[in-house]
Design a protein around this motif. Structure first.
Motif, PDB file in Angstrom:
ATOM      1  N   UNK A  71     -38.893 -17.941 -14.839  1.00 39.02           N
ATOM      2  CA  UNK A  71     -38.946 -18.556 -13.511  1.00 39.02           C
ATOM      3  C   UNK A  71     -40.400 -18.572 -13.054  1.00 39.02           C
ATOM      4  N   UNK A  72     -40.851 -19.759 -12.655  1.00 38.45           N
ATOM      5  CA  UNK A  72     -42.193 -19.945 -12.130  1.00 38.45           C
ATOM      6  C   UNK A  72     -42.067 -20.262 -10.645  1.00 38.45           C
ATOM      7  N   UNK A  73     -42.739 -19.474  -9.821  1.00 39.58           N
ATOM      8  CA  UNK A  73     -42.687 -19.637  -8.369  1.00 39.58           C
ATOM      9  C   UNK A  73     -44.057 -20.068  -7.849  1.00 39.58           C
ATOM     10  N   UNK A  74     -44.051 -21.158  -7.092  1.00 39.55           N
ATOM     11  CA  UNK A  74     -45.273 -21.685  -6.471  1.00 39.55           C
ATOM     12  C   UNK A  74     -45.146 -21.508  -4.965  1.00 39.55           C
ATOM     13  N   UNK A  75     -45.958 -20.623  -4.362  1.00 40.69           N
ATOM     14  CA  UNK A  75     -45.900 -20.491  -2.908  1.00 40.69           C
ATOM     15  C   UNK A  75     -46.506 -21.726  -2.236  1.00 40.69           C
ATOM     16  N   UNK A  76     -46.046 -22.015  -1.033  1.00 41.41           N
ATOM     17  CA  UNK A  76     -46.615 -23.192  -0.324  1.00 41.41           C
ATOM     18  C   UNK A  76     -47.822 -22.815   0.476  1.00 41.41           C
TER      19      UNK A  76
END
Length: 123
Positions: free
Chosen positions: A118-123
């Motif tokens: 899982x790759x998470x990109x914060x805004x």
């Protein structure tokens, strides 16, 4: 089989580098999933970011080995990966690219059941 369930989203990132991330993860999923297995790619938006998960029904990774998989030249099982090919740098490249984008990556796995990245990109 590869199943896609992606919400419409925009990821602000280096397109070529991010393409390398997806290519490396999906290539590993294909390499370590037997014929007839499944790979699912899902993408979800959240208020404070978005995440993409690539999950397979492959051979899986023992829990004690998960902390090593992003190290350069690390191979879980030398005999198995030799047969499957590869030099052990794909996931270290993935980790470096994700870090450069100030994003996060995590892996969850169970031997015999598969692995999810899982790759998470914060805004």
């Amino acid at each position: 089989d590869i199943e896609l369930d992606l919400e419409e989203m925009v990821i602000v990132a280096d397109e070529d580098k991010l393409s390398q991330v997806w290519t490396n993860i999906i290539s590993n999923s294909i390499k370590f999933t037997d014929p007839g297995g499944k790979i699912a790619v899902t993408g979800k938006k959240y208020v404070k970011g978005l995440e993409v998960t690539i999950q397979d029904s492959g051979i899986g990774i023992p829990q004690e080995e998960l902390r090593n998989i992003f190290k350069p030249f690390y191979k879980l099982d030398k005999s198995r990966t030799r047969a499957a090919g590869g030099n052990g740098i794909g996931l270290s490249i993935v980790k470096r690219i994700i870090d450069l984008h100030r994003a996060e990556i995590r892996a969850e796995s169970r031997p015999g059941e598969g692995t999810a990245f899982t790759v998470y990109f914060p805004s």
